[in-house]
Scaffold this motif. Structure first.
Motif, PDB file in Angstrom:
ATOM      1  N   ALA A 239       0.871  -1.150  -0.167  1.00 42.47           N
ATOM      2  CA  ALA A 239      -0.059  -0.013   0.027  1.00 42.47           C
ATOM      3  C   ALA A 239       0.983   1.343  -0.042  1.00 42.47           C
ATOM      4  O   ALA A 239       1.960   1.080   0.555  1.00 42.47           O
ATOM      5  CB  ALA A 239      -0.883  -0.005   1.209  1.00 42.47           C
ATOM      6  N   LEU A 240       0.473   2.277  -0.659  1.00 46.03           N
ATOM      7  CA  LEU A 240       1.058   3.532  -0.704  1.00 46.03           C
ATOM      8  C   LEU A 240       0.251   4.391   0.317  1.00 46.03           C
ATOM      9  O   LEU A 240      -1.000   4.851   0.198  1.00 46.03           O
ATOM     10  CB  LEU A 240       1.054   4.365  -2.097  1.00 46.03           C
ATOM     11  N   VAL A 241       1.107   5.065   1.397  1.00 43.23           N
ATOM     12  CA  VAL A 241       0.241   5.654   2.400  1.00 43.23           C
ATOM     13  C   VAL A 241       0.929   7.043   2.760  1.00 43.23           C
ATOM     14  O   VAL A 241       2.312   7.272   2.555  1.00 43.23           O
ATOM     15  CB  VAL A 241       0.201   4.820   3.637  1.00 43.23           C
ATOM     16  N   ARG A 242       0.125   7.908   3.538  1.00 41.97           N
ATOM     17  CA  ARG A 242       0.656   9.112   3.960  1.00 41.97           C
ATOM     18  C   ARG A 242       0.639   8.964   5.471  1.00 41.97           C
ATOM     19  O   ARG A 242      -0.387   8.718   6.066  1.00 41.97           O
ATOM     20  CB  ARG A 242      -0.075  10.592   3.622  1.00 41.97           C
ATOM     21  N   LEU A 243       1.874   9.331   6.122  1.00 38.50           N
ATOM     22  CA  LEU A 243       2.032   8.972   7.518  1.00 38.50           C
ATOM     23  C   LEU A 243       2.253  10.350   8.528  1.00 38.50           C
ATOM     24  O   LEU A 243       2.916  11.483   7.830  1.00 38.50           O
ATOM     25  CB  LEU A 243       2.991   8.038   7.947  1.00 38.50           C
ATOM     26  N   ALA A 244       1.350  10.521   9.352  1.00 33.66           N
ATOM     27  CA  ALA A 244       1.642  11.911  10.007  1.00 33.66           C
ATOM     28  C   ALA A 244       3.071  12.156  10.498  1.00 33.66           C
ATOM     29  O   ALA A 244       3.519  10.983  10.741  1.00 33.66           O
ATOM     30  CB  ALA A 244       0.528  12.022  11.181  1.00 33.66           C
ATOM     31  N   PRO A 245       3.519  13.136  11.017  1.00 36.13           N
ATOM     32  CA  PRO A 245       4.921  13.320  11.679  1.00 36.13           C
ATOM     33  C   PRO A 245       4.933  12.417  13.037  1.00 36.13           C
ATOM     34  O   PRO A 245       4.224  12.579  13.629  1.00 36.13           O
ATOM     35  CB  PRO A 245       4.961  14.970  12.122  1.00 36.13           C
ATOM     36  N   GLY A 246       5.977  11.788  12.761  1.00 36.46           N
ATOM     37  CA  GLY A 246       6.526  10.909  14.150  1.00 36.46           C
ATOM     38  C   GLY A 246       5.796   9.551  14.048  1.00 36.46           C
ATOM     39  O   GLY A 246       5.931   8.750  14.946  1.00 36.46           O
ATOM     40  N   VAL A 253       8.742   1.446   3.856  1.00 37.97           N
ATOM     41  CA  VAL A 253       9.976   2.058   3.010  1.00 37.97           C
ATOM     42  C   VAL A 253       9.568   3.515   2.687  1.00 37.97           C
ATOM     43  O   VAL A 253       8.560   3.640   1.940  1.00 37.97           O
ATOM     44  CB  VAL A 253      10.201   1.071   2.091  1.00 37.97           C
ATOM     45  N   PRO A 254      10.431   4.549   2.864  1.00 38.42           N
ATOM     46  CA  PRO A 254       9.832   5.985   2.417  1.00 38.42           C
ATOM     47  C   PRO A 254       9.965   5.962   0.981  1.00 38.42           C
ATOM     48  O   PRO A 254      10.736   5.195   0.150  1.00 38.42           O
ATOM     49  CB  PRO A 254      11.270   6.749   3.034  1.00 38.42           C
ATOM     50  N   ALA A 255       8.907   6.789   0.574  1.00 40.02           N
ATOM     51  CA  ALA A 255       8.612   6.727  -1.047  1.00 40.02           C
ATOM     52  C   ALA A 255       8.684   8.313  -1.579  1.00 40.02           C
ATOM     53  O   ALA A 255       8.053   8.611  -2.417  1.00 40.02           O
ATOM     54  CB  ALA A 255       7.299   6.140  -1.164  1.00 40.02           C
ATOM     55  N   GLY A 256       9.138   8.945  -0.614  1.00 37.40           N
ATOM     56  CA  GLY A 256       9.464  10.440  -1.066  1.00 37.40           C
ATOM     57  C   GLY A 256       9.562  11.253   0.477  1.00 37.40           C
ATOM     58  O   GLY A 256       9.591  11.062   1.247  1.00 37.40           O
ATOM     59  N   ALA A 257      10.126  12.485  -0.061  1.00 37.23           N
ATOM     60  CA  ALA A 257      10.463  13.418   1.022  1.00 37.23           C
ATOM     61  C   ALA A 257       9.186  13.866   1.687  1.00 37.23           C
ATOM     62  O   ALA A 257       8.123  13.779   1.116  1.00 37.23           O
ATOM     63  CB  ALA A 257      11.087  14.549   0.716  1.00 37.23           C
ATOM     64  N   PRO A 258       9.312  14.392   2.926  1.00 36.44           N
ATOM     65  CA  PRO A 258       8.076  14.828   3.724  1.00 36.44           C
ATOM     66  C   PRO A 258       7.627  16.035   2.833  1.00 36.44           C
ATOM     67  O   PRO A 258       8.177  16.976   2.406  1.00 36.44           O
ATOM     68  CB  PRO A 258       8.799  15.301   4.913  1.00 36.44           C
ATOM     69  N   ASP A 259       6.079  16.143   2.818  1.00 39.71           N
ATOM     70  CA  ASP A 259       5.346  17.447   2.140  1.00 39.71           C
ATOM     71  C   ASP A 259       5.467  18.492   3.023  1.00 39.71           C
ATOM     72  O   ASP A 259       6.168  18.652   4.026  1.00 39.71           O
ATOM     73  CB  ASP A 259       4.070  16.919   1.712  1.00 39.71           C
ATOM     74  N   GLY A 260       4.704  19.641   2.505  1.00 41.35           N
ATOM     75  CA  GLY A 260       4.486  20.688   3.421  1.00 41.35           C
ATOM     76  C   GLY A 260       3.905  20.680   4.741  1.00 41.35           C
ATOM     77  O   GLY A 260       4.177  21.659   5.760  1.00 41.35           O
ATOM     78  N   ASP A 261       3.485  19.680   5.136  1.00 45.33           N
ATOM     79  CA  ASP A 261       2.815  19.449   6.276  1.00 45.33           C
ATOM     80  C   ASP A 261       3.640  18.681   7.243  1.00 45.33           C
ATOM     81  O   ASP A 261       3.219  17.973   8.210  1.00 45.33           O
ATOM     82  CB  ASP A 261       1.404  18.841   6.386  1.00 45.33           C
ATOM     83  N   ALA A 262       4.759  18.389   6.731  1.00 48.89           N
ATOM     84  CA  ALA A 262       5.794  17.108   7.446  1.00 48.89           C
ATOM     85  C   ALA A 262       5.289  15.852   7.165  1.00 48.89           C
ATOM     86  O   ALA A 262       5.880  14.975   8.007  1.00 48.89           O
ATOM     87  CB  ALA A 262       6.153  17.526   8.790  1.00 48.89           C
ATOM     88  N   TRP A 263       4.415  15.328   6.613  1.00 41.87           N
ATOM     89  CA  TRP A 263       3.828  14.161   6.376  1.00 41.87           C
ATOM     90  C   TRP A 263       4.930  13.502   5.420  1.00 41.87           C
ATOM     91  O   TRP A 263       5.312  13.950   4.541  1.00 41.87           O
ATOM     92  CB  TRP A 263       2.375  14.098   6.117  1.00 41.87           C
ATOM     93  N   THR A 264       5.023  12.219   5.596  1.00 45.17           N
ATOM     94  CA  THR A 264       5.888  11.323   4.865  1.00 45.17           C
ATOM     95  C   THR A 264       4.986  10.286   4.081  1.00 45.17           C
ATOM     96  O   THR A 264       3.839   9.825   4.518  1.00 45.17           O
ATOM     97  CB  THR A 264       6.777  10.541   5.792  1.00 45.17           C
ATOM     98  N   VAL A 265       5.438   9.848   2.756  1.00 47.50           N
ATOM     99  CA  VAL A 265       4.891   9.087   1.850  1.00 47.50           C
ATOM    100  C   VAL A 265       5.678   7.792   2.019  1.00 47.50           C
ATOM    101  O   VAL A 265       6.960   7.918   2.106  1.00 47.50           O
ATOM    102  CB  VAL A 265       4.713   9.479   0.442  1.00 47.50           C
ATOM    103  N   ALA A 266       5.015   6.651   2.209  1.00 44.25           N
ATOM    104  CA  ALA A 266       5.614   5.598   2.382  1.00 44.25           C
ATOM    105  C   ALA A 266       4.773   4.189   1.607  1.00 44.25           C
ATOM    106  O   ALA A 266       3.974   4.303   1.630  1.00 44.25           O
ATOM    107  CB  ALA A 266       6.090   4.991   3.876  1.00 44.25           C
ATOM    108  N   ARG A 267       5.717   3.141   1.292  1.00 38.93           N
ATOM    109  CA  ARG A 267       5.421   1.903   0.784  1.00 38.93           C
ATOM    110  C   ARG A 267       5.127   1.072   1.867  1.00 38.93           C
ATOM    111  O   ARG A 267       6.133   0.491   2.524  1.00 38.93           O
ATOM    112  CB  ARG A 267       6.025   1.478  -0.560  1.00 38.93           C
TER     113      ARG A 267
END
Length: 319
Positions: A239-246, A253-267
């Protein structure tokens, strides 16, 4: 340090009996020449230690001679009492034995080390089961432990998850493992892993068995866990997900740099849609499923049903 190594030689010979210089060197990770020097130092200090030549030779202590010296450092004494877990010991029927052993060790410690041990016991407590799971009732655990100690086979009626659910098995138990508050027995044939709390009936057989040469319980369990996770996530996709900070997820596995809200995208590997929805819902608003589309739609549908259900309950309570 040499003093610590001398104590180790004493304790090894005391617990294992005759050992060669090569065996002692391998155990202590030193050269055989160092062992020869240490043995000479022990003999000079009056320790009744003898060496026999020949194929069956080696060093040994005089029969009946034992040292009261534990050789414990402060850190070792602290670790010993930190490792004393009364819950699992009581499950195995060893609660009084553990308490007696700790009492004897404590009495043998010098005052300074005894104070360290007491401080550890008073400041750390291990409680293995999770918050929302009661410890499993395993009435046959002491009998399984007895079979493990004595090397005796078991005849059990066991409940498994697939049909036929209740089966009879003859097991040769190699060892017990406590994982997250649940007891497992590793047993032949196989060996395979069985939950002790799923044993419905048990008979201790008068049949001895031998563990395979070289079998190590810890190494087997580590390999079993790796295989379990591979089977769990191997065919379910990801699954491809966005995760809140922390917020983190196992095996993500990270799938990109944190966005403007500091959320991270991961697989994240998933076993199935059902498993993924259950796991992701636990994170509440700290996760957003981006894909695959089927999983995102499934999450949206489940959340909508929950909102409708709780909305109805709120409206009903206001009437």
């Amino acid at each position: 340090m040499k003093s610590s190594r001398l104590v180790s030689i004493l304790l090894l010979l005391q617990t294992r009996g005759r050992m060669t210089a090569a065996q002692l060197a391998a155990e202590l990770e030193v050269s055989a020449r160092t062992v020869y020097r240490d043995v000479e130092a022990l003999s000079a200090a009056g320790v009744p230690l003898y060496g026999d030549a020949g194929h069956a030779g080696g060093y040994r202590l005089l029969d009946g001679w034992r040292t009261r010296l534990t050789g414990l450092t402060t850190a070792e004494a602290e670790a010993l009492f930190l490792a004393g877990v009364p819950g699992p010991a009581a499950d195995l029927g060893l609660g009084p034995v553990l308490a007696a052993a700790q009492l004897k060790v404590r009495a043998a410690l010098p005052p300074e080390l005894r104070a360290h041990a007491d401080r550890i016991s008073g400041r750390f407590h291990l409680d293995a089961p999770g918050w929302y799971a009661d410890a499993d009732e395993a009435p046959y655990l002491p009998a399984v432990a007895e079979a493990v100690w004595k090397g005796l086979a078991l005849d059990v009626r066991y409940r498994r998850w697939r049909e036929p659910t209740d089966v009879r098995r003859r097991l040769e138990p190699y060892g017990l493992v406590l994982k997250a508050g649940r007891w497992y027995v590793v047993a032949a044939p196989g060996p395979r892993t069985y939950r002790v709390d799923q044993i419905l009936e048990l008979t201790l057989l008068d049949e001895e068995f031998s563990r395979p040469e070289g079998f190590g319980l810890a190494a087997h369990w580590t390999a079993y866990q790796r295989g379990f996770h591979a089977r769990l996530y191997g065919d379910g996709g990801e699954a491809l997900v966005r995760l809140a900070p922390g917020v983190t997820l196992p095996r993500a596995v990270p799938a990109g740099a944190p966005d403007g809200d500091a959320w991270t995208v991961a697989r994240v590997p998933v076993e199935s849609a059902d498993h993924a929805v259950a796991e992701f819902l636990r994170l509440g608003t700290d996760i957003e499923v981006l894909g695959p589309p089927e999983l995102r739609a499934r999450m949206a549908r489940t959340i909508a049903e929950l909102a409708e259900r709780y909305g109805d309950r709120e409206a009903g309570g206001a009437d």
